[in-house]
Design an enzyme around this catalytic site. Structure first.
Site, PDB file in Angstrom:
ATOM      1  N   CYS A  38      91.828  12.104  70.473  1.00 26.93           N
ATOM      2  CA  CYS A  38      91.524  12.500  71.839  1.00 26.93           C
ATOM      3  C   CYS A  38      91.525  11.252  72.707  1.00 26.93           C
ATOM      4  O   CYS A  38      91.581  10.130  72.217  1.00 26.93           O
ATOM      5  CB  CYS A  38      90.163  13.191  71.932  1.00 26.93           C
ATOM      6  SG  CYS A  38      90.028  14.726  70.986  1.00 26.93           S
ATOM      7  N   GLY A  48      96.229  13.718  73.584  1.00 27.47           N
ATOM      8  CA  GLY A  48      95.821  15.113  73.462  1.00 27.47           C
ATOM      9  C   GLY A  48      96.434  15.962  74.546  1.00 27.47           C
ATOM     10  O   GLY A  48      96.327  15.632  75.724  1.00 27.47           O
ATOM     11  N   ASN A  54      85.914  10.868  71.003  1.00 29.44           N
ATOM     12  CA  ASN A  54      87.150  10.779  70.227  1.00 29.44           C
ATOM     13  C   ASN A  54      86.776  10.372  68.812  1.00 29.44           C
ATOM     14  O   ASN A  54      86.094   9.362  68.613  1.00 29.44           O
ATOM     15  CB  ASN A  54      88.092   9.737  70.841  1.00 29.44           C
ATOM     16  CG  ASN A  54      89.332   9.506  69.993  1.00 29.44           C
ATOM     17  OD1 ASN A  54      89.833  10.417  69.351  1.00 29.44           O
ATOM     18  ND2 ASN A  54      89.829   8.273  69.992  1.00 29.44           N
ATOM     19  N   TYR A  71     101.430   5.083  65.431  1.00 26.16           N
ATOM     20  CA  TYR A  71     101.851   6.279  66.165  1.00 26.16           C
ATOM     21  C   TYR A  71     100.984   6.621  67.372  1.00 26.16           C
ATOM     22  O   TYR A  71     101.504   6.940  68.436  1.00 26.16           O
ATOM     23  CB  TYR A  71     101.859   7.476  65.207  1.00 26.16           C
ATOM     24  CG  TYR A  71     102.166   8.803  65.862  1.00 26.16           C
ATOM     25  CD1 TYR A  71     103.485   9.181  66.128  1.00 26.16           C
ATOM     26  CD2 TYR A  71     101.150   9.693  66.207  1.00 26.16           C
ATOM     27  CE1 TYR A  71     103.777  10.401  66.727  1.00 26.16           C
ATOM     28  CE2 TYR A  71     101.434  10.918  66.811  1.00 26.16           C
ATOM     29  CZ  TYR A  71     102.743  11.271  67.060  1.00 26.16           C
ATOM     30  OH  TYR A  71     103.027  12.468  67.657  1.00 26.16           O
TER      31      TYR A  71
END
Length: 503
Positions: A2, A28, A101, A257
């Site tokens: 998030c 997100g 998060n 990523y």
């Protein structure tokens, strides 16, 4: 995964939060939310969808105030219910709103204790609501109307003692200030920065430095593991270490990523780390196949591009853009359900035939998780006329679940689980499959900050840095993350929406 943001200013903050959430949208795409504070009154807007879908002019004009927090979310258990959208709010004590998060790994124990001992009710399945109530209870135990900075930091210290897992948190105390803190392992990123204007000094807390930069804020620092920052309404900054035995062991998958390449995390430039991944991968190819017949290196957009460029340079072969990406399709990694992911790949990418025809092509991706995307992209490359298709991953094989806030699938749905590299290559249809070595990945990232002794590499090696992940917990994760369970959850959520729409 998030994205969180919080701002204390001397002027309205809603537009700055909106812009920051747009920059963090990659973290997100399922839901977004914002809470602002005007004097002692709160204003909230949150719903399913991307930032531009959730916030329209009619919403923004109501989000008044010089202090606020925001959140972008993706479904960590496959559920896209708007009830899970953040920020969450609890009215006692003081009125606290929170965005988070990460993932709490002892959430069941916390829920039980909150009900039986703290007498608090949890209304959703979100661990963020649990975290909010733990913090609220620890603040309430101080028993003070006139809350001091020491009381806030003491509550954070007590919260750390109760929580397990990964968490980067921003919370707003109504009419008082913004609080940010990070778990004692520093698994998920969080930074803070400042901006000086004619109206005074403003401060922002965010998941990534790029959100600060986009709004004209200067990066001050990453929060250290276990550290908390409290910024009061007068823009006075207070910092304190609130956890014992803290140690920085950040998630390495952020660099592979998750994070944007223009971010700086724990003093590591993400873009530079990805370039170094390409160098390491090129060196491995030259060791294993010094007489390779690769004609062209093509990245699978977008995250793998820096690695692919540097790999091509060190191999001495051409780098070409072979796929055009549809910018209006979300990241397939974070899409719930195998059917949706399969449909999205060919909608998302379209090959440029001339870059493939008659060539031996090396496709480079940042990582390979389920293999769904890789298999279809290799088919697309062959359909475009490629003679041979090789596949390279800038990350090692993903063989284990992540339990710290990245919703990787059930372990049996990971294509590399219990399979050799050759078996993975055969399954996805590649003529040759090559993965980055874990030692090389660690070296590529660590070079940016040699002071980091250990990274969380659990999805690659099954070793969890919190040292408290049991087989029973992993079995539970497997049960809720497999595609069948996610599809059932999605169907239930859609039924609720349909029922609501018919009423």
């Amino acid at each position: 995964m998030c994205g969180i943001i919080g701002i204390v200013s001397q002027q309205p903050v809603a537009q700055v939060i909106y812009d920051g959430l747009l920059v963090l949208q990659h973290r997100g795409q399922d839901a977004a939310g914002m809470m602002t504070c005007e004097d002692n009154k709160l204003h909230l807007r949150k719903d399913n969808g991307q930032v531009s879908d959730v916030f329209h002019t009619r919403h923004m004009v109501k989000l008044v105030g010089n202090m606020g927090i925001g959140h972008v979310r993706y479904p960590t258990a496959g559920c896209s219910s708007s009830a899970e959208a953040q920020p969450f709010y609890v009215n006692s004590p003081y009125g606290i709103s929170l965005a988070h998060n990460g993932n709490l790994t002892n959430v069941d124990t916390l829920k039980r204790d909150l009900y039986n001992e703290d007498l608090r009710h949890i209304n959703t399945e979100s661990d963020s609501e649990v975290l909010l109530n733990v913090l609220a209870h620890e603040l309430q135990k101080r028993g003070k109307l006139d809350l001091k900075v020491d009381d806030i930091f003491h509550a954070v210290s007590e919260t750390h003692k109760r929580l397990e897992g990964a968490y980067a948190v921003v919370a707003m105390l109504t009419g008082r200030g913004i609080l940010g803190f990070r778990d004692p392992h520093g698994i998920r990123p969080v930074v803070y920065g400042k901006r000086v204007s004619d109206q005074g000094t403003e401060y922002m807390i965010a998941s990534e430095s790029v959100a600060l930069q986009a709004a004209g804020f200067d990066l001050v620092a990453d929060l250290k593991p276990g550290e908390a920052v409290y910024i009061d309404q007068a823009s006075q900054v207070h910092l304190r270490q609130c956890a014992d035995n803290s140690r920085l062991t950040p998630c390495i998958f952020e660099h592979v990523y998750m994070a944007r390449p223009d971010s700086i995390i724990d003093n590591i430039y993400v873009y530079k780390a990805r370039l170094r991944m390409g160098v390491k991968l090129a060196n491995k190819i030259l060791r294993e196949r010094p007489d390779h017949d690769i004609d062209v290196v093509i990245p699978i957009p977008d995250t793998s591009r820096p690695s692919a460029m540097e790999l091509a340079y060190h191999l001495g072969v051409k780098f070409r853009e072979g796929f055009i990406k549809n910018r209006y399709i979300g990241r397939t990694f974070i899409m719930p359900g195998q059917t949706m992911r399969k449909k999205s790949v060919r909608r998302k990418l379209n090959p440029i035939d001339i870059e493939f025809k008659g060539k031996n092509v090396l496709l480079v991706d940042d990582s390979i998780v389920r293999g769904t995307t890789s298999q279809q992209i290799i088919e697309m490359a062959r359909d475009a006329g490629a003679k041979k298709v090789y596949m390279a991953s800038a990350a090692p094989a993903v063989r284990y679940p992540n339990v710290y806030g990245i919703d990787m699938p059930a372990v049996e749905e990971l294509i590399a689980h219990d399979r050799s590299d050759e078996e993975v290559g055969k399954l996805i249809g590649a003529d040759w499959m090559i993965y980055q070595d874990l030692e090389d990945l660690i070296a590529a990232v660590k070079k940016g900050n040699p002071q980091i002794d250990e990274f969380d590499c659990s999805c690659f090696n099954g070793q969890y840095v919190t040292r408290n992940i049991s087989d029973d917990y992993l079995d539970k994760v497997r049960a809720i993350r497999n595609d069948q369970a996610k599809q059932q959850t999605e169907a239930q959520a859609q039924a609720v929406v349909d029922l609501h729409n018919t009423q």
